[in-house]
Structure formats: C-alpha cells, structure tokens
Design a protein around this motif. Structure first.
Motif, short mmCIF file in Angstrom:
data_model
loop_
_atom_site.label_atom_id
_atom_site.label_comp_id
_atom_site.label_asym_id
_atom_site.label_seq_id
_atom_site.Cartn_x
_atom_site.Cartn_y
_atom_site.Cartn_z
N HIS A 60 0.83 -1.21 0.00
CA HIS A 60 0.00 0.00 0.00
C HIS A 60 0.87 1.26 0.00
O HIS A 60 0.39 2.33 0.38
N ALA A 61 2.12 1.12 -0.42
CA ALA A 61 3.07 2.23 -0.33
C ALA A 61 3.69 2.53 -1.68
O ALA A 61 3.72 1.69 -2.58
N ARG A 62 4.22 3.74 -1.79
CA ARG A 62 4.98 4.11 -2.98
C ARG A 62 6.48 4.08 -2.71
O ARG A 62 7.28 4.12 -3.64
N PRO A 90 -4.40 14.57 7.29
CA PRO A 90 -3.71 13.51 6.56
C PRO A 90 -2.39 13.11 7.21
O PRO A 90 -1.68 13.94 7.77
N VAL A 91 -2.09 11.83 7.12
CA VAL A 91 -0.77 11.33 7.52
C VAL A 91 -0.40 10.23 6.53
O VAL A 91 -1.14 9.27 6.36
N SER A 92 0.72 10.43 5.85
CA SER A 92 1.13 9.51 4.78
C SER A 92 2.27 8.59 5.17
O SER A 92 2.64 7.72 4.40
N GLY A 171 15.71 11.20 -1.61
CA GLY A 171 14.26 11.08 -1.68
C GLY A 171 13.73 9.71 -1.37
O GLY A 171 14.47 8.73 -1.25
N PHE A 172 12.42 9.66 -1.25
CA PHE A 172 11.73 8.41 -1.00
C PHE A 172 11.20 7.89 -2.34
O PHE A 172 10.09 8.20 -2.75
N ASP A 173 12.05 7.14 -3.02
CA ASP A 173 11.70 6.58 -4.31
C ASP A 173 11.92 5.08 -4.27
O ASP A 173 13.02 4.61 -3.98
N GLY A 174 10.87 4.32 -4.54
CA GLY A 174 11.02 2.88 -4.57
C GLY A 174 11.20 2.28 -3.18
O GLY A 174 10.90 2.91 -2.17
N PHE A 175 11.73 1.08 -3.16
CA PHE A 175 11.83 0.32 -1.91
C PHE A 175 13.28 -0.06 -1.68
O PHE A 175 13.87 -0.81 -2.44
#
Length: 197
Positions: A60-62, A90-92, A171-175
C-alpha cells in the motif's frame, strides 16, 4: 456499506490511537489541531513480525527507505494514499520499528509524530510541565515528547522526520532495504539471551 481498511488490519486502529493521543494531550493543555502530522510509529516484538508487516505495508506504499538506526533496520514507509485521522488530518508516513529496544516500549501503535515547526522552542517552554523529555536522535532530529502511562508517546518535531531523512539521504523513491542484517544477540546483566525472533 462497510469497507475494510487494509492499513488498520496491519497496524491496528490508527484513527482511535490518534484520537486517544489528541484527547490525552488536551487534558494537559496541548492542542495539536493547528499542526500537521509527521508520521505514525509502530513497534513490533520480533524480527519475523517486522518483515511480515513491512511486506504488507509496502503493498500500500509508494516507497520505503529502510536504514540502520541504533544497530537495527527501521522502515520509513510512504503510503500511496494518505490516511485520514483527527477529523481529516492527513498522515502519509509510517515508521516501522523492530527490536532490539533500549527500554520498555509499547508494541503496536507506539507514537504519533506532530510537526510544530520553527515555534518548537517556544512550544517546549510553554508546555514544559506537560512534556516528559527530549530525544537527541541527530543534529536535526531532537523531538520533545510526552510519555503516557501505557508507554505510548506523542513526539513533537521542528520538521517532519521524513523531511529530515529526505534531506540527509535522498528522496523516497522505490523500496530500499538493508541487506545482510541479522537479528542481534542480546546481552544483559544476567547473560546472553537468544535473538528476538
């Protein structure tokens, strides 16, 4: 018609948790309504549960930027769709924390992160009597916090934990996962204990 909430099925009733923490703070004179939220933190009791919950949350995450903190991996998960708590706030972001723990912590939903901004020093002075302490995690992450009797917290930050991490490591890209990490062997005053599995 009721629909299931897959995030609540994984981490528990996060709406009730956020509301409980907000209401507890209100009784001590702290109103978090004006502030954005940084994250929800979830602690798990053993490594296998950490990996299981990480896998479920990533569906459920990006992004997930897992990194080492205090000798163990911690997942900083950015959800594809923000959760709504506290009447639509909101909290992501979810911080997923495995053992080993330095002291007694609540398992499951453990803390709510609140971003106070540049007014954090004044906030700390005004609410000193209600605050329990301050953590010094890094030069840019020094939240003040309230610890409740059930070992849950609310932590108050100058900037979102996720924004600071993004500035420091990208950044927050991928896993991104920590490779080749093995659960640690615990050594206590009474001797070694088996690793938390």
């Amino acid at each position: 018609m009721a629909t299931s909430d897959p995030i609540a099925e994984i981490i528990g009733d996060y709406r009730a948790f956020a509301a409980m923490q907000r209401d507890r703070l209100l009784t001590s004179g702290i109103d978090i309504a004006p502030y954005p939220l940084s994250h929800l933190a979830v602690r798990v009791a053993d490594w296998d549960l950490y990996v299981h919950q990480r896998t479920l949350l990533e569906r459920h995450a990006r992004a997930n930027r897992e990194n080492l903190w205090n000798g163990r991996p911690i997942s900083l998960i950015v959800l594809s769709e923000p959760l709504e708590v506290l009447d639509g706030t909101p909290v992501s972001n979810i911080e997923l924390i495995p053992p080993v723990h330095q002291r007694v912590y609540r398992m499951g939903l453990e803390h709510l992160g609140v971003v106070v901004g540049e007014g954090i020093d004044e906030f700390s002075r005004v609410h000193r009597a209600a605050l329990t302490g301050q953590q010094f995690q890094s030069a840019d992450v020094e939240p003040v916090y309230v610890l409740f009797e059930d070992f849950t917290h609310v932590k108050f930050y100058r900037r979102s934990l996720f924004d600071v991490v993004e500035d420091e490591v990208g950044g927050f890209d991928g896993f991104v996962h920590v490779d080749d990490w093995v659960p640690q062997r615990l050594v206590t005053a009474t001797g070694p204990n088996p690793p938390p599995r």
